[in-house]
Scaffold this active site. Sequence first.
Site, PDB file in Angstrom:
ATOM      1  N   GLN A   9       0.836  -1.198   0.000  1.00 25.39           N
ATOM      2  CA  GLN A   9       0.000   0.000   0.000  1.00 25.39           C
ATOM      3  C   GLN A   9       0.874   1.252   0.000  1.00 25.39           C
ATOM      4  O   GLN A   9       1.916   1.304   0.645  1.00 25.39           O
ATOM      5  CB  GLN A   9      -0.926   0.016   1.210  1.00 25.39           C
ATOM      6  CG  GLN A   9      -2.038   1.052   1.085  1.00 25.39           C
ATOM      7  CD  GLN A   9      -3.197   0.786   2.020  1.00 25.39           C
ATOM      8  OE1 GLN A   9      -3.402  -0.336   2.453  1.00 25.39           O
ATOM      9  NE2 GLN A   9      -3.964   1.816   2.326  1.00 25.39           N
ATOM     10  N   SER A  87       4.506  -6.211   2.593  1.00 21.85           N
ATOM     11  CA  SER A  87       3.220  -6.071   3.279  1.00 21.85           C
ATOM     12  C   SER A  87       2.091  -6.647   2.425  1.00 21.85           C
ATOM     13  O   SER A  87       2.056  -7.855   2.170  1.00 21.85           O
ATOM     14  CB  SER A  87       2.982  -4.601   3.637  1.00 21.85           C
ATOM     15  OG  SER A  87       1.842  -4.440   4.439  1.00 21.85           O
ATOM     16  N   LEU A  88       1.183  -5.815   1.937  1.00 24.44           N
ATOM     17  CA  LEU A  88       0.122  -6.285   1.046  1.00 24.44           C
ATOM     18  C   LEU A  88       0.699  -7.097  -0.115  1.00 24.44           C
ATOM     19  O   LEU A  88       0.107  -8.092  -0.555  1.00 24.44           O
ATOM     20  CB  LEU A  88      -0.654  -5.087   0.489  1.00 24.44           C
ATOM     21  CG  LEU A  88      -1.494  -5.362  -0.769  1.00 24.44           C
ATOM     22  CD1 LEU A  88      -2.697  -6.214  -0.432  1.00 24.44           C
ATOM     23  CD2 LEU A  88      -1.895  -4.080  -1.443  1.00 24.44           C
ATOM     24  N   ARG A 112      -9.039  -8.073   4.000  1.00 28.01           N
ATOM     25  CA  ARG A 112      -7.944  -7.582   4.833  1.00 28.01           C
ATOM     26  C   ARG A 112      -8.070  -6.075   5.033  1.00 28.01           C
ATOM     27  O   ARG A 112      -7.933  -5.574   6.151  1.00 28.01           O
ATOM     28  CB  ARG A 112      -6.604  -7.918   4.178  1.00 28.01           C
ATOM     29  CG  ARG A 112      -5.365  -7.492   4.962  1.00 28.01           C
ATOM     30  CD  ARG A 112      -4.114  -7.905   4.183  1.00 28.01           C
ATOM     31  NE  ARG A 112      -2.868  -7.683   4.919  1.00 28.01           N
ATOM     32  CZ  ARG A 112      -2.072  -6.645   4.750  1.00 28.01           C
ATOM     33  NH1 ARG A 112      -2.382  -5.691   3.877  1.00 28.01           N
ATOM     34  NH2 ARG A 112      -0.942  -6.539   5.440  1.00 28.01           N
ATOM     35  N   HIS A 192       0.681  -3.044  10.894  1.00 22.16           N
ATOM     36  CA  HIS A 192       1.747  -3.881  11.450  1.00 22.16           C
ATOM     37  C   HIS A 192       2.024  -3.597  12.923  1.00 22.16           C
ATOM     38  O   HIS A 192       3.173  -3.517  13.353  1.00 22.16           O
ATOM     39  CB  HIS A 192       3.027  -3.740  10.613  1.00 22.16           C
ATOM     40  CG  HIS A 192       2.815  -4.086   9.169  1.00 22.16           C
ATOM     41  ND1 HIS A 192       2.493  -5.359   8.754  1.00 22.16           N
ATOM     42  CD2 HIS A 192       2.826  -3.317   8.058  1.00 22.16           C
ATOM     43  CE1 HIS A 192       2.335  -5.354   7.436  1.00 22.16           C
ATOM     44  NE2 HIS A 192       2.512  -4.125   6.986  1.00 22.16           N
ATOM     45  N   GLN A 241       1.923 -11.169   9.778  1.00 26.99           N
ATOM     46  CA  GLN A 241       2.435  -9.852   9.371  1.00 26.99           C
ATOM     47  C   GLN A 241       1.396  -8.748   9.468  1.00 26.99           C
ATOM     48  O   GLN A 241       1.734  -7.571   9.406  1.00 26.99           O
ATOM     49  CB  GLN A 241       3.069  -9.910   7.976  1.00 26.99           C
ATOM     50  CG  GLN A 241       2.143 -10.401   6.860  1.00 26.99           C
ATOM     51  CD  GLN A 241       1.763  -9.321   5.879  1.00 26.99           C
ATOM     52  OE1 GLN A 241       1.217  -8.305   6.283  1.00 26.99           O
ATOM     53  NE2 GLN A 241       2.037  -9.539   4.605  1.00 26.99           N
TER      54      GLN A 241
END
Length: 297
Positions: A9, A87-88, A112, A192, A241
């Site tokens: 993101q 991440s994503l 999510r 996170h 994560q």
Amino acid sequence: MKAFLFPGQGSQYSGMAKDFSKYPFWNDLSKRAEEVLNIDLINIMNGDEETLKLTENAQPAIFLASFVAFKHLESLGINYDIFAGHSLGEYTAFAAAGVYDFDFGIYLVRKRGEYISQAIEPGKGSMAAVLKISAEKVEELVKNYEGLYVANYNSSTQTVISGLKSSIQKFIEDCKNKGIRATELVISGPFHTPFLESAREKLSKEIEHVKFKKPKVPIVLNSTAKESTDPEELKYYLLEQIAGPVYWLQSIRRMLELGVEEFIEVGPKNVLSNMLKREKIDIIHFSEIEEIEDSRV
């Protein structure tokens, strides 16, 4: 050895659907995405930045664009040996590696995003990039603030903190007085961190009965900075994560240890490319490969 890196993101931008519509897999995949999600994702991707940056919109938008880019590279015959996603982007890496299919992947990242948005009251959480001091120093600094955590170990010169917006703002103010560069990010929540534990629990229910497959190539995981091909391990750390830190620099270093010589960023913008270039590591964006191929015609 060649690694594909999938962005997270922050790589979304208004007009991305228009830009990615030139790729041959766009029509099929964008149509499937809209059918699965039952939203007008293309208009969101081409619309105003405020709507697009909402977590539940940005995540499927980036996932779609990145997967289209991946399919394009495959069609060009570009091979790969290992994947990682920031991440994503880890969710995109799983789909590209065949751990689950595209339809489930885009459904999962939409969920999510929704669960992350629900986890903490809007406006209460934020993130900030701390520049040009060591991660160890940042770890020491955040201990002095309520509800602050190190969220992303992005590079040797950038560490991202996350948590309560009030603490982020106080941290930035204190850094300014100390001559330390810290900048608040345009992010809608405290990614996170333990504040997102409820999102992790909800997403766990979405995948508990889904059988993950063995990936086509190893995936270096955000939570461990180690490669894995074990479906159960992948499932566990994909959830971990959400509420824990991203060890991105450590993941890149692990891939270098494994013998990776070529990195390709597979998705919109060039956020990951910029990070690696600051580390003096060679990387190209997938669109540059397209330009190389065009020049050979």
